[in-house]
Design a protein around this motif. Structure first.
Motif, PDB file in Angstrom:
ATOM      1  N   ASP A   1       0.703  14.029   6.558  1.00  0.00           N
ATOM      2  CA  ASP A   1       0.233  12.748   7.092  1.00  0.00           C
ATOM      3  C   ASP A   1      -1.241  12.584   6.761  1.00  0.00           C
ATOM      4  O   ASP A   1      -2.074  13.327   7.268  1.00  0.00           O
ATOM      5  N   HIS A   2      -1.548  11.642   5.873  1.00  0.00           N
ATOM      6  CA  HIS A   2      -2.931  11.366   5.476  1.00  0.00           C
ATOM      7  C   HIS A   2      -3.665  12.645   5.039  1.00  0.00           C
ATOM      8  O   HIS A   2      -4.805  12.879   5.414  1.00  0.00           O
ATOM      9  N   GLY A   3      -2.971  13.485   4.285  1.00  0.00           N
ATOM     10  CA  GLY A   3      -3.575  14.694   3.755  1.00  0.00           C
ATOM     11  C   GLY A   3      -3.550  15.893   4.688  1.00  0.00           C
ATOM     12  O   GLY A   3      -3.985  16.972   4.314  1.00  0.00           O
ATOM     13  N   HIS A   4      -3.010  15.728   5.907  1.00  0.00           N
ATOM     14  CA  HIS A   4      -2.934  16.831   6.871  1.00  0.00           C
ATOM     15  C   HIS A   4      -1.475  17.245   7.050  1.00  0.00           C
ATOM     16  O   HIS A   4      -0.609  16.395   7.255  1.00  0.00           O
TER      17      HIS A   4
ATOM     18  N   ARG B   1       0.836  -1.204   0.000  1.00  0.00           N
ATOM     19  CA  ARG B   1       0.000   0.000   0.000  1.00  0.00           C
ATOM     20  C   ARG B   1       0.872   1.256   0.000  1.00  0.00           C
ATOM     21  O   ARG B   1       2.020   1.238   0.418  1.00  0.00           O
ATOM     22  N   GLU B   2       0.290   2.330  -0.449  1.00  0.00           N
ATOM     23  CA  GLU B   2       0.991   3.607  -0.573  1.00  0.00           C
ATOM     24  C   GLU B   2       1.286   4.179   0.811  1.00  0.00           C
ATOM     25  O   GLU B   2       0.496   4.076   1.728  1.00  0.00           O
ATOM     26  N   ASP B   3       2.462   4.769   0.932  1.00  0.00           N
ATOM     27  CA  ASP B   3       2.845   5.407   2.181  1.00  0.00           C
ATOM     28  C   ASP B   3       1.947   6.619   2.399  1.00  0.00           C
ATOM     29  O   ASP B   3       1.767   7.438   1.507  1.00  0.00           O
ATOM     30  N   LYS B   4       1.399   6.769   3.577  1.00  0.00           N
ATOM     31  CA  LYS B   4       0.470   7.852   3.861  1.00  0.00           C
ATOM     32  C   LYS B   4       1.159   9.087   4.448  1.00  0.00           C
ATOM     33  O   LYS B   4       0.571  10.130   4.552  1.00  0.00           O
ATOM     34  N   VAL B   5       2.405   8.949   4.879  1.00  0.00           N
ATOM     35  CA  VAL B   5       3.160  10.094   5.378  1.00  0.00           C
ATOM     36  C   VAL B   5       4.268  10.366   4.364  1.00  0.00           C
ATOM     37  O   VAL B   5       5.019   9.476   4.009  1.00  0.00           O
ATOM     38  N   TYR B   6       4.331  11.598   3.876  1.00  0.00           N
ATOM     39  CA  TYR B   6       5.297  11.896   2.828  1.00  0.00           C
ATOM     40  C   TYR B   6       5.771  13.344   2.941  1.00  0.00           C
ATOM     41  O   TYR B   6       5.216  14.144   3.694  1.00  0.00           O
TER      42      TYR B   6
ATOM     43  N   ASN C   1       9.645   9.003  11.933  1.00  0.00           N
ATOM     44  CA  ASN C   1       9.436   7.561  11.834  1.00  0.00           C
ATOM     45  C   ASN C   1      10.193   6.796  12.917  1.00  0.00           C
ATOM     46  O   ASN C   1       9.764   5.724  13.335  1.00  0.00           O
TER      47      ASN C   1
END
Length: 110
Positions: free
Chosen positions: A49-52, A28-33, A87
């Motif tokens: 993080d997840h869009g925030h 699955r795609e990493d949600k924190v970038y 992380n």
């Protein structure tokens, strides 16, 4: 279909479903970038993080004057360091020696 055939069919189906879920969890795609953005003076970065937005840094951290990153690459290297610290459950603050170790230009002229 007899009782044993039904049980075998359900067992195989359940194993396939579990295998698909396991593969999805691994790939699955990493949600924190990290996200690098351009400013009027240069570049900055954000940790998302997840869009925030968790951290938005328009200026080089640990430097007394508000200076933007000179290059997109400098902003990205610093953002990756901050993300690694997060992380690793460390304080995400960045020091001047860490910036120098990354080769970040602390005083560029635009």
């Amino acid at each position: 279909m007899n009782y044993k055939g039904t049980i075998l069919y359900l067992g195989i189906s359940l194993n396939i479903i579990l295998l698909v879920i396991a593969i999805w969890l691994v790939y699955r795609e990493d949600k924190v970038y990290t996200h690098v953005f351009e400013t009027e003076q240069g570049y900055g970065y954000a940790i998302v993080d997840h869009g925030h937005i968790l951290i938005k840094q328009a200026f080089i951290p640990a430097v007394t004057k508000e200076r933007a990153f000179c290059t997109k690459q400098d902003a990205e290297k610093t953002a990756r360091l901050v993300l690694k610290k997060l992380n690793d459950h460390q304080n995400p603050a960045v020091s001047e020696p860490e910036l120098k170790a990354l080769g970040i230009d602390l005083d560029c002229q635009k």
